[in-house]
Design a protein around this motif. Sequence first.
Motif, PDB file in Angstrom:
ATOM      1  N   VAL A 251      -1.588   5.434  12.648  1.00 47.69           N
ATOM      2  CA  VAL A 251      -1.281   5.138  12.518  1.00 47.69           C
ATOM      3  C   VAL A 251       0.719   4.713  13.087  1.00 47.69           C
ATOM      4  O   VAL A 251       0.624   5.528  13.912  1.00 47.69           O
ATOM      5  CB  VAL A 251      -0.158   5.745  11.197  1.00 47.69           C
ATOM      6  CG1 VAL A 251       0.948   5.973  10.258  1.00 47.69           C
ATOM      7  CG2 VAL A 251      -1.121   6.952  10.587  1.00 47.69           C
TER       8      VAL A 251
ATOM      9  N   GLY B 113      -7.502   3.147   7.347  1.00 40.11           N
ATOM     10  CA  GLY B 113      -7.948   4.344   7.582  1.00 40.11           C
ATOM     11  C   GLY B 113      -8.553   4.352   8.530  1.00 40.11           C
ATOM     12  O   GLY B 113      -9.630   3.555   9.124  1.00 40.11           O
ATOM     13  N   PRO B 114      -9.481   5.764   8.491  1.00 44.11           N
ATOM     14  CA  PRO B 114     -10.405   6.603   9.050  1.00 44.11           C
ATOM     15  C   PRO B 114     -11.890   5.880   8.878  1.00 44.11           C
ATOM     16  O   PRO B 114     -12.466   4.898   7.503  1.00 44.11           O
ATOM     17  CB  PRO B 114     -10.679   7.762   8.876  1.00 44.11           C
ATOM     18  CG  PRO B 114      -9.285   8.706   8.477  1.00 44.11           C
ATOM     19  CD  PRO B 114      -8.679   7.128   7.897  1.00 44.11           C
ATOM     20  N   SER B 115     -12.289   5.248  10.364  1.00 45.18           N
ATOM     21  CA  SER B 115     -12.767   4.025   9.810  1.00 45.18           C
ATOM     22  C   SER B 115     -14.820   4.422   9.509  1.00 45.18           C
ATOM     23  O   SER B 115     -14.851   5.517  10.949  1.00 45.18           O
ATOM     24  CB  SER B 115     -13.228   2.654  10.564  1.00 45.18           C
ATOM     25  OG  SER B 115     -14.427   2.082  10.594  1.00 45.18           O
TER      26      SER B 115
ATOM     27  N   ASP C 101      -8.374   4.542  14.893  1.00 44.77           N
ATOM     28  CA  ASP C 101      -7.490   4.263  13.831  1.00 44.77           C
ATOM     29  C   ASP C 101      -5.733   5.196  14.234  1.00 44.77           C
ATOM     30  O   ASP C 101      -6.664   5.677  15.015  1.00 44.77           O
ATOM     31  CB  ASP C 101      -7.384   4.875  12.646  1.00 44.77           C
ATOM     32  CG  ASP C 101      -8.188   5.865  12.165  1.00 44.77           C
ATOM     33  OD1 ASP C 101      -7.417   6.688  11.927  1.00 44.77           O
ATOM     34  OD2 ASP C 101      -9.709   7.035  12.488  1.00 44.77           O
TER      35      ASP C 101
ATOM     36  N   THR D 234       1.008  -1.147   0.319  1.00 48.69           N
ATOM     37  CA  THR D 234      -0.128   0.157  -0.239  1.00 48.69           C
ATOM     38  C   THR D 234       0.812   1.257   0.147  1.00 48.69           C
ATOM     39  O   THR D 234       0.347   2.042   0.064  1.00 48.69           O
ATOM     40  CB  THR D 234      -0.988  -0.067   1.149  1.00 48.69           C
ATOM     41  OG1 THR D 234       0.000  -0.081   2.530  1.00 48.69           O
ATOM     42  CG2 THR D 234      -2.338  -1.129   1.725  1.00 48.69           C
TER      43      THR D 234
ATOM     44  N   TRP E 198       0.376   5.770  -0.288  1.00 51.95           N
ATOM     45  CA  TRP E 198       0.511   6.513   0.644  1.00 51.95           C
ATOM     46  C   TRP E 198       1.270   7.988  -0.320  1.00 51.95           C
ATOM     47  O   TRP E 198       2.115   8.277  -0.742  1.00 51.95           O
ATOM     48  CB  TRP E 198       1.589   6.545   1.876  1.00 51.95           C
ATOM     49  CG  TRP E 198       1.327   4.957   2.462  1.00 51.95           C
ATOM     50  CD1 TRP E 198       0.322   3.955   1.833  1.00 51.95           C
ATOM     51  CD2 TRP E 198       2.145   4.208   3.164  1.00 51.95           C
ATOM     52  NE1 TRP E 198       0.260   3.141   2.599  1.00 51.95           N
ATOM     53  CE2 TRP E 198       1.745   3.146   3.605  1.00 51.95           C
ATOM     54  CE3 TRP E 198       3.415   4.281   2.832  1.00 51.95           C
ATOM     55  CZ2 TRP E 198       1.856   2.266   4.236  1.00 51.95           C
ATOM     56  CZ3 TRP E 198       4.282   3.713   3.672  1.00 51.95           C
ATOM     57  CH2 TRP E 198       3.265   2.414   4.823  1.00 51.95           C
TER      58      TRP E 198
END
Length: 305
Positions: free
Chosen positions: A252, A237-239, A250, A43, A47
């Motif tokens: 990182v 990522g934002p859920s 969420d 992924t 980014w």
Amino acid sequence: MKAIVVKDQAAGTAGMKLMERPEPQAAINDVIVQIHASGFVGTELAWPSTWTDRRDRDRTPSIPGHELAGVVTALGYGTTGLSAGQRVFGLADWYRDGTLAEYVAIEARNLAPLPGDVDFTVGTSLPISGLTAWQGLFEHGRLRAGQSVIAHGAAGAVGSMVTQLARLAGAHVIGTGRAADRQKAHDFGAQEFVDLDSDTLEDVGRVDLVFDVIGGDIGKRSARLIRAGGTLVSIVGPSEARAVDGLVIDFVVESDRAQLSEIVQRVRDGRLRTNIGNVSTLDEAVAAFNPTERRPGKTVIRVRP
């Protein structure tokens, strides 16, 4: 030096090329590491940090990859805690040239000592998977002994770490994945397994923590399984998921020397196993990131023999 370079975001992994690049120089608080093994997350090419700097300015051509294991060859001004010739492993800054190269300039604080009895290939497989699992379970999920955990993707690189660390902490672990992943999930310590293609996720009942590496509909359904006071931790990522009486977080992953040292010690004493899949050379790396079939486990690039 040889390095894998990306210039075209639209090209995806097909746009990765092996090229010659200048060797990096050590800034203040940096060290230069001669890379022996490197990791890459698929992924990464989505980014923003792969393509722009912190001021949103184009920084291509850039070198992807953020996990590494290698040997310190030079120290920048003001660097403390490491020495030339030391074996290290760690997680490189998202906004700087990465680790799919023969050398990298990296802040010393992002590295931990790699014990001599841990292979470079094993060392480079640990930073993202291990730190993500550790921080999700213990910092954000506040996992305690006796609690129940759903570990989505339990046979994957992150999920297998989540499963093992949760079991070591005294939790009951329910792994999920495809039917073909069942035995591998059990091998890593899952006490139950849910085939997301044919089983009903909701049949597991309420749990204290869900570690979500999938998102989407699975994330939303998982949130409804959180007990009062429980947590859904997401790394996708934002859920959009909402837990009625719990939290949805969420995050990182961040580099942490102390946590890396805790993780590698568990590898050394046999409590934690890595989940390494394909191992390729830097010359073969582009092909390794364009597989024609699904490859289980973490892909590692051996930069030096």
